[in-house]
Design a protein around this motif. Structure first.
Motif, PDB file in Angstrom:
ATOM      1  N   PRO A   1     -35.186 -16.944 -12.753  1.00  0.00           N
ATOM      2  CA  PRO A   1     -33.865 -16.266 -12.214  1.00  0.00           C
ATOM      3  C   PRO A   1     -33.080 -16.686 -12.363  1.00  0.00           C
ATOM      4  CG  PRO A   1     -35.277 -16.418 -10.674  1.00  0.00           C
ATOM      5  CD  PRO A   1     -36.228 -17.215 -11.225  1.00  0.00           C
ATOM      6  N   ARG A   2     -31.793 -17.418 -12.455  1.00  0.00           N
ATOM      7  CA  ARG A   2     -30.948 -17.567 -13.196  1.00  0.00           C
ATOM      8  C   ARG A   2     -29.346 -17.288 -13.164  1.00  0.00           C
ATOM      9  NH1 ARG A   2     -32.849 -23.204 -15.664  1.00  0.00           N
ATOM     10  NH2 ARG A   2     -30.484 -23.328 -14.326  1.00  0.00           N
ATOM     11  N   THR A   3     -28.782 -17.632 -11.823  1.00  0.00           N
ATOM     12  CA  THR A   3     -27.387 -17.230 -11.732  1.00  0.00           C
ATOM     13  C   THR A   3     -26.362 -16.591 -12.968  1.00  0.00           C
ATOM     14  OG1 THR A   3     -27.335 -18.692  -9.768  1.00  0.00           O
ATOM     15  CG2 THR A   3     -25.064 -17.128 -10.200  1.00  0.00           C
ATOM     16  N   SER A   4     -26.553 -17.579 -13.431  1.00  0.00           N
ATOM     17  CA  SER A   4     -25.629 -17.324 -15.054  1.00  0.00           C
ATOM     18  C   SER A   4     -26.722 -16.816 -16.303  1.00  0.00           C
ATOM     19  CB  SER A   4     -24.915 -18.529 -15.271  1.00  0.00           C
ATOM     20  OG  SER A   4     -24.268 -18.849 -16.661  1.00  0.00           O
ATOM     21  N   PRO A   5     -26.398 -15.647 -16.914  1.00  0.00           N
ATOM     22  CA  PRO A   5     -26.848 -15.341 -18.434  1.00  0.00           C
ATOM     23  C   PRO A   5     -27.126 -16.419 -19.369  1.00  0.00           C
ATOM     24  CG  PRO A   5     -24.795 -14.561 -18.128  1.00  0.00           C
ATOM     25  CD  PRO A   5     -25.312 -14.465 -16.348  1.00  0.00           C
ATOM     26  N   TYR A   6     -26.423 -17.350 -19.311  1.00  0.00           N
ATOM     27  CA  TYR A   6     -25.873 -18.552 -20.476  1.00  0.00           C
ATOM     28  C   TYR A   6     -27.296 -19.890 -20.285  1.00  0.00           C
ATOM     29  CZ  TYR A   6     -22.344 -16.038 -21.158  1.00  0.00           C
ATOM     30  OH  TYR A   6     -21.224 -14.407 -21.586  1.00  0.00           O
TER      31      TYR A   6
ATOM     32  N   GLN B   1     -33.456 -19.162 -19.769  1.00  0.00           N
ATOM     33  CA  GLN B   1     -34.108 -18.477 -18.160  1.00  0.00           C
ATOM     34  C   GLN B   1     -35.948 -18.504 -18.539  1.00  0.00           C
ATOM     35  OE1 GLN B   1     -32.435 -15.219 -17.276  1.00  0.00           O
ATOM     36  NE2 GLN B   1     -30.404 -16.632 -17.787  1.00  0.00           N
TER      37      GLN B   1
ATOM     38  N   ASP C   1     -40.102  -9.261 -12.120  1.00  0.00           N
ATOM     39  CA  ASP C   1     -39.579  -7.845 -13.042  1.00  0.00           C
ATOM     40  C   ASP C   1     -41.199  -7.519 -12.465  1.00  0.00           C
ATOM     41  OD1 ASP C   1     -39.293  -5.679 -14.678  1.00  0.00           O
ATOM     42  OD2 ASP C   1     -37.616  -6.631 -15.115  1.00  0.00           O
TER      43      ASP C   1
ATOM     44  N   ARG D   1     -34.547 -14.137  -4.827  1.00  0.00           N
ATOM     45  CA  ARG D   1     -33.012 -13.473  -4.873  1.00  0.00           C
ATOM     46  C   ARG D   1     -34.276 -11.870  -4.910  1.00  0.00           C
ATOM     47  NH1 ARG D   1     -32.451 -17.738  -7.386  1.00  0.00           N
ATOM     48  NH2 ARG D   1     -30.274 -18.619  -7.813  1.00  0.00           N
TER      49      ARG D   1
ATOM     50  N   ALA E   1     -34.668 -32.503 -17.310  1.00  0.00           N
ATOM     51  CA  ALA E   1     -35.136 -31.376 -16.657  1.00  0.00           C
ATOM     52  C   ALA E   1     -34.785 -30.202 -17.699  1.00  0.00           C
ATOM     53  CB  ALA E   1     -35.428 -31.163 -15.581  1.00  0.00           C
ATOM     54  N   LEU E   2     -35.470 -28.887 -17.595  1.00  0.00           N
ATOM     55  CA  LEU E   2     -34.027 -28.064 -18.084  1.00  0.00           C
ATOM     56  C   LEU E   2     -33.483 -26.648 -16.479  1.00  0.00           C
ATOM     57  CD1 LEU E   2     -35.379 -26.389 -21.127  1.00  0.00           C
ATOM     58  CD2 LEU E   2     -33.902 -28.053 -21.331  1.00  0.00           C
TER      59      LEU E   2
ATOM     60  N   GLY F   1     -32.745 -30.242 -12.232  1.00  0.00           N
ATOM     61  CA  GLY F   1     -33.201 -31.864 -12.106  1.00  0.00           C
ATOM     62  C   GLY F   1     -33.132 -32.357 -10.980  1.00  0.00           C
TER      63      GLY F   1
ATOM     64  N   ASN G   1     -28.213 -32.767 -16.658  1.00  0.00           N
ATOM     65  CA  ASN G   1     -28.979 -33.264 -15.669  1.00  0.00           C
ATOM     66  C   ASN G   1     -27.637 -34.246 -14.994  1.00  0.00           C
ATOM     67  OD1 ASN G   1     -30.344 -31.037 -15.002  1.00  0.00           O
ATOM     68  ND2 ASN G   1     -32.268 -32.358 -16.191  1.00  0.00           N
TER      69      ASN G   1
ATOM     70  N   THR H   1     -28.636 -36.193 -12.003  1.00  0.00           N
ATOM     71  CA  THR H   1     -29.926 -37.141 -11.655  1.00  0.00           C
ATOM     72  C   THR H   1     -29.900 -38.647 -12.419  1.00  0.00           C
ATOM     73  OG1 THR H   1     -30.544 -36.498 -13.891  1.00  0.00           O
ATOM     74  CG2 THR H   1     -30.952 -35.080 -12.360  1.00  0.00           C
TER      75      THR H   1
ATOM     76  N   PHE I   1     -32.125  -9.201 -12.287  1.00  0.00           N
ATOM     77  CA  PHE I   1     -30.937  -9.812 -13.203  1.00  0.00           C
ATOM     78  C   PHE I   1     -32.067  -9.153 -14.485  1.00  0.00           C
ATOM     79  CE2 PHE I   1     -30.239 -13.685 -10.810  1.00  0.00           C
ATOM     80  CZ  PHE I   1     -29.307 -13.808 -10.896  1.00  0.00           C
TER      81      PHE I   1
ATOM     82  N   MET J   1     -20.732 -13.029 -11.785  1.00  0.00           N
ATOM     83  CA  MET J   1     -21.839 -13.425 -12.206  1.00  0.00           C
ATOM     84  C   MET J   1     -23.007 -12.737 -12.838  1.00  0.00           C
ATOM     85  SD  MET J   1     -21.076 -16.846 -14.155  1.00  0.00           S
ATOM     86  CE  MET J   1     -22.204 -16.955 -14.880  1.00  0.00           C
TER      87      MET J   1
ATOM     88  N   TYR K   1     -24.089 -10.929 -16.587  1.00  0.00           N
ATOM     89  CA  TYR K   1     -24.908 -10.354 -16.874  1.00  0.00           C
ATOM     90  C   TYR K   1     -25.235  -8.559 -17.397  1.00  0.00           C
ATOM     91  CZ  TYR K   1     -28.626 -13.782 -15.744  1.00  0.00           C
ATOM     92  OH  TYR K   1     -29.456 -14.415 -15.632  1.00  0.00           O
TER      93      TYR K   1
ATOM     94  N   GLN L   1     -22.386  -9.240 -20.724  1.00  0.00           N
ATOM     95  CA  GLN L   1     -23.720  -9.550 -21.953  1.00  0.00           C
ATOM     96  C   GLN L   1     -24.564  -9.028 -23.361  1.00  0.00           C
ATOM     97  OE1 GLN L   1     -26.945 -12.143 -21.070  1.00  0.00           O
ATOM     98  NE2 GLN L   1     -25.943 -13.638 -23.004  1.00  0.00           N
TER      99      GLN L   1
END
Lengths: 349, 349, 349, 349
Positions: free
Chosen positions: C136-141, C144, C171, C190, C310-311, C314, D52, D55, D195, D223, D227, D230
């Motif tokens: 779950p990420r705050t930004s849709p960009y 995920q 979900d 969340r 790290a994606l 990180g 990142n 880091t 989300f 944000m 979602y 978007q």
């Protein structure tokens, strides 16, 4: 007061609580539930505090039922109060029937800047002048105010404009000199729980404006007012100025709900400071509208003839068009809510 | 400092910012992005504060980059400090190499109660005695402390036990008399931003314990310490005592992270008060364990020979088994973390 | 439940409350005080909720006395529970007698990165592997997660290392596929109040790790666990991961007090996530020490073979020396507190 | 984006940051200060996230400068939007030129109660009907709504009254059936960061009302709207409903400042829910006045024909005199602020 026993409390433990309550002259009503026993206490609540009921064996919790404040409560003083600010012959009301605009520079810098700001305030409809001579600052390296020289400038500005003066006092040792020059003593948000200062202003013989601590509950705020009142001074005006929350978009979060909440439980007038709450000039006018609409007895704002050069809080000071817009709001909105302009109710006797 | 221009700022507005910065002797590096321009400022940060950059046309935001504190920072004082508390010949360390337990009654009530509490503290391994003579209370109707009589009792208790005394001062006017009787002056959570008091204790010639304001950020807390340091007193011990949050299960939320955060940026020692954070006796021992484990330089707790009759904060005072458990924790845990017992490092020269 | 009448409530209003309570089979005990009347209710609390007592004329307030949760409460299940995680023949305990380290990458990126992180985790003493496939990420960009492909990588990593797998489900529609691949289902901060998801994981037949909502009270958190339990699944491990406060130095404020508070009222195990609380690598080890010392049943941390690439998150992932320090802490500290290593108590029958 | 290096960062570390930024096609402007070096980044911000930067060795901090939302921002869509709600032939506007009152029962209980509440709403000037069929409740033992049967009752009530219907959807699996019956889909405060649900309503082809998470920052809220946007749905109305703070006098603290803050940065309409913010009937009218005055595009309130028997949130539902007072406020106040009644601008083509 209600004492909640834990589910496994014994009959002896219940009896012990009852005994302690009765020993100080109270009555204890025991209700045995399926899971828990609760005990309702009747009598003088102050005597119960010394019992440390929460420490007794078998006690899970103690709930206070009554409000802890007395002198500032509406319980025995149901009419809302009006506080009159200014010298005999020119007293400005802050109370339930009027709307009062207080304005001026965050900090007194020079006689010229102060006079210019006062003229701006007056032209916008302000009937009281605010201005800081003693400034509490987070950094010891920031401008700390002009002190007594600032008070003298404020007094001279009152002479020139006729506007009674509200200014902050930050130290109990300064109360006498501030009371000598000002018409109303402000206790700031950082000092709301400075009990020595509260007691000192309670004895100074001038009305007090008590800002809410930025992290104080409404109850703690009213208890701070009670400290002032207990020294014989009931001329206290409360000022909501935003509380600390997690939201970073504004410096603090203006708690407009505090206005009707206070008015429901206390007879004291309550005004709103949108400048310090938001810390952003663009929000001062919308928040002033919200404050008037929610029922505030007045609004206090920062103005500065030249915000770019202000020594304190320049980013939130109003000038030019924004100030004219505020003036227009303060003229049009209060009548819709049944309030008169304080300027038309100055006591000149 | 970094100035962020709004997306629609003009070249003239950018030039105006650069000009103002250079006028006070600073340098301004302009980075034009696709959407926004940002300006990095180099030079004396204090001179930039007076520029009110945030009020200039086209400016969207100003970010401070450096820490605002200096004397308490590790930047120019990278070794962590030890503060020594007590009269010449019996000075107890609070610092990075030792673990110090401070204990005593929340409020001084009688000579007997204070002596009994001090003996309890001592038997649990405490090397410093805490006890309140001046008590800041939310209600003007609550017990406010014995004042000077309380200081005398504390001094007498020091004679009897050898434990140096830490006590709170709540008013700048009382600093002299408190400094005369006590070995360390405590500034409480409600007074963390009482700048006059901070300056007064900064000049009193005794070490200071500065509690974190219950709603102060760590940066504001360090700036309060800077006020003390600026008056020439670097013998400041910081005390984390819980912050105000939305969680009602504890009186405040103990912010254990504050300990390593402070230690990373300031050289001052930092201790933890689990009693006032939790307000619940059953949490004092687990939170003391957490405080020691996270790296606190000491722990300060309330003890009372008879919590049921305590005039202040009885529900959080330790006695009997809980105190013995705390003593055991304070003996066993610090060595695992490489800390010596402060009792073995008292300076007796 | 206690009903507090307002000071001016009439006898008829009191009688009306009593009548309503008795109409649903409850009992009402009336205590008339000097200022107010309070009414203690005894009976089935759920039936009282429908009465809307707060809306009745003359009612000032209603206090709930009992805890609203049942299945997760210690009241009828006083022994603290152990939850076993893993396939038959290799079940790892999380409970009061052991200390369990869970570690792994915040997000599953590739088979190689996941395996490398799992080996790191294992060498540090972890007995359970964490890793995110649905993020779950705050930004849709933002990234995920790999979804089902990530679950397959986790399952393959379990084959290679023997570590049972904990992974988040975001979900309700994904519960089945996640339950098929993972050994424990994580509900993230969340989604703590995503009641449909709670019910779905309650029916999935796998243990659940329920993170505290970053702004949930402890009571709300236990009510969320009650949602899972009500669907027949009592294998719930609670995970404290920091709450939102005004302090900006850490991403969230780790509420270590929540651990003993939960343990006092609920039988469920409770672990701590210092990585997400702090959001800073340098605080992970000190906060892990605090978590172990306060009594947590386990600690869950982010590790990554190469935090720079790290994606996700990180900056908080441990590697090299920090991870070795954590391993050392996890070996030395739990025994001091009377806990065994979970690795020595794996159920292999 | 601005990268702040630590005071002891080496030239190599600075060069390493520059190199990484340039490797993804960005530009890096280096400003060497007396104490620190800062690096301004120019280029595609999304590509920088994967670096990142925090880091990297020598990096002390990374500040984001631009807003992270795009589709909901005013940056490329400077006109504020109007969202039209209702079937073709009867579409009600929510936007900058009008004021819209939404009212109805918190929960749909019966056809009769819903119709009665809708008639009350209509007589008070409401042009949209709110009502809950799926109810997210903190306790699994509380009334959870009538589900699909509730949707049918709402649709029938729309037939009877002509009021378009707004109702909450709490689970992505229910989006289709809710969209079939309702004119606007509400995402509640507990689901603001769900989300999967946001994406599902973004694809449902109906306008969305997105409540602010009770502990979400304004940026996180925008944000969440991003979602929805978007997925191709820009018909989003934001709803401020109070945030969680330390103040216990109100259920939440209504953040009126959020209205002008949102309007300054996003083109989406924003309305206010004073009923859920306060949780107290006596505050609904004053807070509605504040909401209108601060500039909200609408207000949404709970009404109930018989609050005493309401199955959900009875204490905050308006009836009789309070509702008439609200109606009067909604008639008189918006024109003072230059807004027309939405009822006079329904699109019937």
């Amino acid at each position: 007061m209600v004492v909640v026993m834990s589910p496994d409390a014994t009959d002896e433990e219940v009896a012990h609580v009852v005994e302690r309550v009765e020993a100080v002259g109270g009555e204890a009503f025991v209700s045995k539930g399926l899971v828990r026993t609760i005990i309702g206490l009747v009598g003088d609540i102050d005597s119960f505090h010394h019992l440390n009921l929460r420490t007794l064996p078998g006690v899970a919790d103690v709930h206070r039922i009554s409000d802890p404040y007395k002198l500032v409560s509406r319980q025995h003083h149901s009419e809302r109060s009006t506080v009159w600010v200014g010298p005999a012959g020119h007293q400005v009301p802050i109370g339930p029937d009027t709307f009062t605009l207080l304005a001026g520079p965050c900090a007194v810098e020079t006689p010229e800047q102060t006079l210019a700001a006062a003229r701006m305030a007056q032209s916008a409809g302000a009937t009281l002048l605010r201005g800081g001579a003693f400034k509490p600052r987070t950094s010891p390296y920031a401008f700390q105010g002009l002190g007594v020289r600032g008070l003298e400038i404020l007094a001279a500005t009152r002479e020139a404009t006729g506007l009674p003066v509200v200014t902050e006092v930050v130290d109990a040792r300064d109360v006498a000199v501030v009371a000598e020059h000002a018409d109303m003593l402000q206790v700031g948000t950082r000092n709301m729980a400075n009990f020595g200062l509260l007691q000192a202003v309670g004895e100074a013989g001038k009305p007090v404006m008590l800002k809410r601590g930025m992290t104080a509950t409404i109850e703690e705020w009213l208890m701070a007012a009670e400290y002032v009142a207990q020294r014989g001074n009931l001329d206290v005006v409360l000022c909501e100025r935003g509380i600390r929350t997690f939201e970073p978009a504004t410096r603090n979060t203006l708690d407009v709900s505090a206005v009707p909440v206070v008015q429901a439980t206390s007879h004291l007038p309550v005004i709103v400071d949108p400048s310090h709450a938001a810390g952003r000039k663009d929000l001062v006018v919308p928040l002033s509208r919200a404050a008037i609409a929610v029922g505030a007895d007045g609004v206090i704002v920062d103005v500065h003839p030249d915000p770019e050069t202000a020594l304190c809080d320049g980013p939130q000071a109003l000038d030019g068009p924004a100030l004219r817009e505020l003036a227009s709001v303060c003229r049009r909105l209060p009548p819709v809510l049944g309030r008169a302009d304080a300027a038309d109710h100055v006591r000149r006797g």
